[in-house]
Design a protein around this motif. Structure first.
Motif, PDB file in Angstrom:
ATOM      1  N   LEU A 187      84.410  57.385  20.108  1.00 22.14           N
ATOM      2  CA  LEU A 187      83.982  55.862  20.232  1.00 22.14           C
ATOM      3  C   LEU A 187      82.294  55.907  20.106  1.00 22.14           C
ATOM      4  O   LEU A 187      81.820  54.865  19.385  1.00 22.14           O
ATOM      5  N   ALA A 188      81.719  56.800  20.902  1.00 22.49           N
ATOM      6  CA  ALA A 188      80.459  56.954  20.618  1.00 22.49           C
ATOM      7  C   ALA A 188      79.791  56.782  19.268  1.00 22.49           C
ATOM      8  O   ALA A 188      78.530  56.403  18.891  1.00 22.49           O
ATOM      9  N   GLY A 189      80.363  57.328  18.322  1.00 18.83           N
ATOM     10  CA  GLY A 189      79.977  56.967  17.017  1.00 18.83           C
ATOM     11  C   GLY A 189      79.686  55.885  16.469  1.00 18.83           C
ATOM     12  O   GLY A 189      79.107  55.611  15.319  1.00 18.83           O
ATOM     13  N   GLY A 190      80.360  54.777  16.947  1.00 20.24           N
ATOM     14  CA  GLY A 190      80.341  53.405  16.611  1.00 20.24           C
ATOM     15  C   GLY A 190      79.098  52.796  17.177  1.00 20.24           C
ATOM     16  O   GLY A 190      78.738  51.615  17.061  1.00 20.24           O
ATOM     17  N   LEU A 191      78.201  53.390  18.040  1.00 23.77           N
ATOM     18  CA  LEU A 191      76.595  52.956  18.646  1.00 23.77           C
ATOM     19  C   LEU A 191      75.899  53.520  17.810  1.00 23.77           C
ATOM     20  O   LEU A 191      75.791  54.458  16.925  1.00 23.77           O
ATOM     21  N   PRO A 192      74.839  52.699  17.936  1.00 26.00           N
ATOM     22  CA  PRO A 192      73.531  53.429  17.364  1.00 26.00           C
ATOM     23  C   PRO A 192      73.077  55.051  17.611  1.00 26.00           C
ATOM     24  O   PRO A 192      73.694  55.388  18.988  1.00 26.00           O
ATOM     25  N   GLU A 193      72.534  55.689  16.873  1.00 25.12           N
ATOM     26  CA  GLU A 193      72.479  57.261  17.274  1.00 25.12           C
ATOM     27  C   GLU A 193      71.695  57.457  18.649  1.00 25.12           C
ATOM     28  O   GLU A 193      72.483  58.502  19.080  1.00 25.12           O
TER      29      GLU A 193
ATOM     30  N   ASP B  30      71.827  55.805  21.302  1.00 22.48           N
ATOM     31  CA  ASP B  30      72.978  55.337  22.229  1.00 22.48           C
ATOM     32  C   ASP B  30      74.054  56.372  22.213  1.00 22.48           C
ATOM     33  O   ASP B  30      74.991  56.636  23.127  1.00 22.48           O
ATOM     34  N   ALA B  31      74.461  56.775  20.914  1.00 26.33           N
ATOM     35  CA  ALA B  31      75.668  57.496  20.875  1.00 26.33           C
ATOM     36  C   ALA B  31      75.403  59.003  21.360  1.00 26.33           C
ATOM     37  O   ALA B  31      76.174  59.782  22.029  1.00 26.33           O
ATOM     38  N   VAL B  32      74.351  59.623  21.380  1.00 33.28           N
ATOM     39  CA  VAL B  32      73.826  60.724  21.831  1.00 33.28           C
ATOM     40  C   VAL B  32      73.793  60.876  23.140  1.00 33.28           C
ATOM     41  O   VAL B  32      74.502  61.591  23.902  1.00 33.28           O
ATOM     42  N   ARG B  33      73.092  59.575  23.764  1.00 35.87           N
ATOM     43  CA  ARG B  33      73.374  59.602  25.173  1.00 35.87           C
ATOM     44  C   ARG B  33      74.571  59.441  25.799  1.00 35.87           C
ATOM     45  O   ARG B  33      74.887  60.230  26.901  1.00 35.87           O
ATOM     46  N   LEU B  34      75.550  58.538  25.138  1.00 40.22           N
ATOM     47  CA  LEU B  34      76.747  58.950  25.602  1.00 40.22           C
ATOM     48  C   LEU B  34      77.571  60.087  25.619  1.00 40.22           C
ATOM     49  O   LEU B  34      78.244  60.455  26.505  1.00 40.22           O
ATOM     50  N   ARG B  35      77.555  60.790  24.561  1.00 40.68           N
ATOM     51  CA  ARG B  35      78.197  61.911  24.421  1.00 40.68           C
ATOM     52  C   ARG B  35      77.891  62.811  25.260  1.00 40.68           C
ATOM     53  O   ARG B  35      78.376  63.774  25.986  1.00 40.68           O
ATOM     54  N   GLU B  36      76.479  62.996  25.441  1.00 40.09           N
ATOM     55  CA  GLU B  36      75.968  64.046  26.375  1.00 40.09           C
ATOM     56  C   GLU B  36      76.423  63.901  27.803  1.00 40.09           C
ATOM     57  O   GLU B  36      76.505  64.618  28.604  1.00 40.09           O
TER      58      GLU B  36
ATOM     59  N   LEU C 294      80.804  60.599  36.289  1.00 41.80           N
ATOM     60  CA  LEU C 294      81.328  59.550  35.877  1.00 41.80           C
ATOM     61  C   LEU C 294      80.738  58.243  35.869  1.00 41.80           C
ATOM     62  O   LEU C 294      80.705  57.453  34.691  1.00 41.80           O
ATOM     63  N   GLN C 295      79.643  57.826  36.656  1.00 41.85           N
ATOM     64  CA  GLN C 295      79.061  56.761  36.713  1.00 41.85           C
ATOM     65  C   GLN C 295      77.815  56.928  35.709  1.00 41.85           C
ATOM     66  O   GLN C 295      77.318  55.852  34.876  1.00 41.85           O
ATOM     67  N   ASN C 296      77.380  58.156  35.583  1.00 50.39           N
ATOM     68  CA  ASN C 296      76.558  58.424  34.409  1.00 50.39           C
ATOM     69  C   ASN C 296      76.885  57.829  33.300  1.00 50.39           C
ATOM     70  O   ASN C 296      76.451  57.396  32.355  1.00 50.39           O
ATOM     71  N   VAL C 297      78.171  58.305  32.811  1.00 47.63           N
ATOM     72  CA  VAL C 297      78.933  57.884  31.697  1.00 47.63           C
ATOM     73  C   VAL C 297      79.036  56.269  31.403  1.00 47.63           C
ATOM     74  O   VAL C 297      78.576  55.762  30.436  1.00 47.63           O
ATOM     75  N   ARG C 298      79.422  55.747  32.635  1.00 48.33           N
ATOM     76  CA  ARG C 298      79.347  54.416  32.813  1.00 48.33           C
ATOM     77  C   ARG C 298      78.050  53.721  32.372  1.00 48.33           C
ATOM     78  O   ARG C 298      78.013  52.493  31.597  1.00 48.33           O
ATOM     79  N   THR C 299      77.066  54.167  33.020  1.00 47.51           N
ATOM     80  CA  THR C 299      75.692  53.604  32.630  1.00 47.51           C
ATOM     81  C   THR C 299      75.151  53.881  31.366  1.00 47.51           C
ATOM     82  O   THR C 299      74.458  53.046  30.801  1.00 47.51           O
ATOM     83  N   ALA C 300      75.564  54.973  30.623  1.00 50.79           N
ATOM     84  CA  ALA C 300      75.161  55.423  29.363  1.00 50.79           C
ATOM     85  C   ALA C 300      75.829  54.499  28.407  1.00 50.79           C
ATOM     86  O   ALA C 300      75.231  54.285  27.261  1.00 50.79           O
ATOM     87  N   ASN C 301      77.087  53.983  28.829  1.00 49.91           N
ATOM     88  CA  ASN C 301      77.728  52.972  27.913  1.00 49.91           C
ATOM     89  C   ASN C 301      77.173  51.706  27.557  1.00 49.91           C
ATOM     90  O   ASN C 301      77.419  50.595  28.436  1.00 49.91           O
ATOM     91  N   ARG C 302      76.177  51.505  26.896  1.00 44.22           N
ATOM     92  CA  ARG C 302      75.200  50.224  26.631  1.00 44.22           C
ATOM     93  C   ARG C 302      74.762  50.123  25.255  1.00 44.22           C
ATOM     94  O   ARG C 302      74.635  51.102  24.608  1.00 44.22           O
TER      95      ARG C 302
ATOM     96  N   GLN D  75      79.170  45.621  19.843  1.00 46.01           N
ATOM     97  CA  GLN D  75      79.604  45.140  21.124  1.00 46.01           C
ATOM     98  C   GLN D  75      81.266  45.601  21.480  1.00 46.01           C
ATOM     99  O   GLN D  75      81.480  45.719  22.441  1.00 46.01           O
ATOM    100  N   VAL D  76      81.968  45.337  20.521  1.00 51.25           N
ATOM    101  CA  VAL D  76      83.626  46.058  20.478  1.00 51.25           C
ATOM    102  C   VAL D  76      83.260  47.339  20.802  1.00 51.25           C
ATOM    103  O   VAL D  76      84.413  47.664  21.729  1.00 51.25           O
ATOM    104  N   THR D  77      82.767  48.206  20.488  1.00 50.31           N
ATOM    105  CA  THR D  77      82.614  49.666  21.011  1.00 50.31           C
ATOM    106  C   THR D  77      82.484  49.662  22.468  1.00 50.31           C
ATOM    107  O   THR D  77      83.017  50.525  23.000  1.00 50.31           O
ATOM    108  N   VAL D  78      81.318  49.164  22.801  1.00 51.81           N
ATOM    109  CA  VAL D  78      80.953  49.253  24.108  1.00 51.81           C
ATOM    110  C   VAL D  78      82.101  48.682  25.015  1.00 51.81           C
ATOM    111  O   VAL D  78      82.402  49.272  26.221  1.00 51.81           O
ATOM    112  N   GLN D  79      82.745  47.753  24.845  1.00 54.51           N
ATOM    113  CA  GLN D  79      83.817  47.012  25.607  1.00 54.51           C
ATOM    114  C   GLN D  79      85.143  48.109  25.660  1.00 54.51           C
ATOM    115  O   GLN D  79      85.538  48.447  26.798  1.00 54.51           O
ATOM    116  N   GLU D  80      85.305  48.699  24.507  1.00 47.92           N
ATOM    117  CA  GLU D  80      86.450  49.780  24.341  1.00 47.92           C
ATOM    118  C   GLU D  80      85.974  51.057  25.112  1.00 47.92           C
ATOM    119  O   GLU D  80      86.966  51.527  25.695  1.00 47.92           O
TER     120      GLU D  80
END
Length: 248
Positions: free
Chosen positions: A84-90, A92-98, A129-137, A147-152
Motif C-alpha cells: 500500500l505504501a506505493g500509493g503514497l508520495p515517494e 512517504d512511501a520509502v519511510r513507511l516501507r523502511e 510497530l509504533q514507528n510504522v504507525r508514525t510513518a503512516n502519514r 488519504q484512502v491509502t493512509v486509512q487502509e
C-alpha cells in the motif's frame, strides 16, 4: 526427533523389564481369580484416560493453530502495508516501507528465535510497530487516493498489532497444570493396571505393556510439543514472513 524416539524406547524397555521381573518373582499372581469389579474399574480408567488424552490433544492443537494463524496474519498485514505504501508520495512511501521492513527483520531475526528458546519477545517490537504507525502519514495537500491509502494502512497496522498481541499470548498460554497432572498420573495408573491383571505367557504380557507404554509416552510427548507452539519439531517459524520478505 532422535531424542523422542530414544525416550519412547527407553520407557518401553523399562516397562518390559518390570514385567519380566514380575513374572520372575511373583509368578503365582497370574493364577489368582479375576474379579469383575476390578476389571470394570481398570476398563473405566482406560476409557477416562483416553478421553483426557483426546481433550489435551484438541486443546494444544487449537493453541498451535492459533499461533500459526496469528503469525500468518501479522505477516500478511506487514506485506499489505508494504504494498500500500506505493500509493503514497515517494518520500512517504520509502519511510513507511523502511519502518515496516525494520519491524519484520526484528520479528524474524530476534523475536521468533527468542520465542523458540522460550523467552518473551520483549518491548522492542512494539516500539518498531509504533514507528510504522508514525510513518503512516500523508502530506497536507494529499489527494483523495492518498488519504484512502493512509486509512487502509492504519487498518493494517491495527491488524498487525492484534496479531502480535495474539502471538505473545500464544507464547504465554499453555495446557492447564490440572490436565498435565491428569496426563502423567493417569498414564502411570493405566500402565499399572497392566501389572495387576497378568497374563500367563510372559512374552505376550511384555509385548502388550511395551506397546501401551510406548503409545502413552509418545502421545504425552506430542502434547508437550504442541503445547509449546514456537519451540520443538512442530514449531511455528518465520516462514510466513519469509514468503513476503525473502531477505528478512
Amino acid at each position: 526427533m532422535t531424542e523422542t524416539i530414544a525416550l519412547v524406547l527407553g520407557v518401553s524397555m523399562l516397562a518390559a523389564a518390570s514385567v519380566l521381573l514380575r513374572h520372575r518373582y511373583w509368578p503365582n499372581d497370574d493364577a489368582e481369580p479375576r474379579e469383575d469389579v476390578a476389571e470394570y474399574i481398570a476398563m473405566m480408567v482406560g476409557v477416562l484416560y483416553a478421553l483426557l488424552l483426546g481433550l489435551s490433544l484438541v486443546s494444544v492443537w487449537e493453541g498451535r493453530s492459533s499461533a500459526e494463524e496469528h503469525v500468518q496474519n501479522e505477516a500478511n498485514a506487514a506485506h499489505e502495508i508494504y504494498q500500500l505504501a506505493g500509493g503514497l508520495p515517494e518520500a512517504d512511501a520509502v519511510r513507511l516501507r523502511e519502518s515496516v521492513t525494520q519491524y519484520v527483520h526484528h520479528a524474524v531475526r530476534t523475536e521468533l528465535p527468542a520465542m523458540a528458546a522460550g523467552e518473551p519477545p520483549g518491548q522492542e517490537g512494539w516500539r518498531l510497530l509504533q514507528n510504522v504507525r508514525t510513518a503512516n502519514r500523508a502530506p497536507a495537500d494529499a489527494k483523495a487516493v492518498e488519504q484512502v491509502t493512509v486509512q487502509e494502512v492504519a487498518n493494517q497496522v491495527s491488524v498487525m498489532g492484534d496479531a502480535r498481541r495474539g502471538r505473545e499470548a500464544d507464547a504465554r498460554n499453555g495446557l492447564s497444570p490440572v490436565l498435565w497432572f491428569g496426563l502423567l498420573s493417569g498414564g502411570v495408573l493405566t500402565i499399572a493396571f497392566m501389572f495387576m491383571f497378568g497374563i500367563q505367557r510372559s512374552v505376550s504380557h511384555v509385548v502388550m505393556v511395551m506397546g501401551l507404554t510406548g503409545l502413552i509416552t509418545l502421545t504425552v510427548l506430542l502434547v508437550y510439543q504442541l503445547d509449546q507452539p514456537f519451540t520443538g519439531l512442530m514449531a511455528v517459524d518465520s516462514s510466513s514472513f519469509n514468503r513476503y520478505f525473502p531477505g528478512a
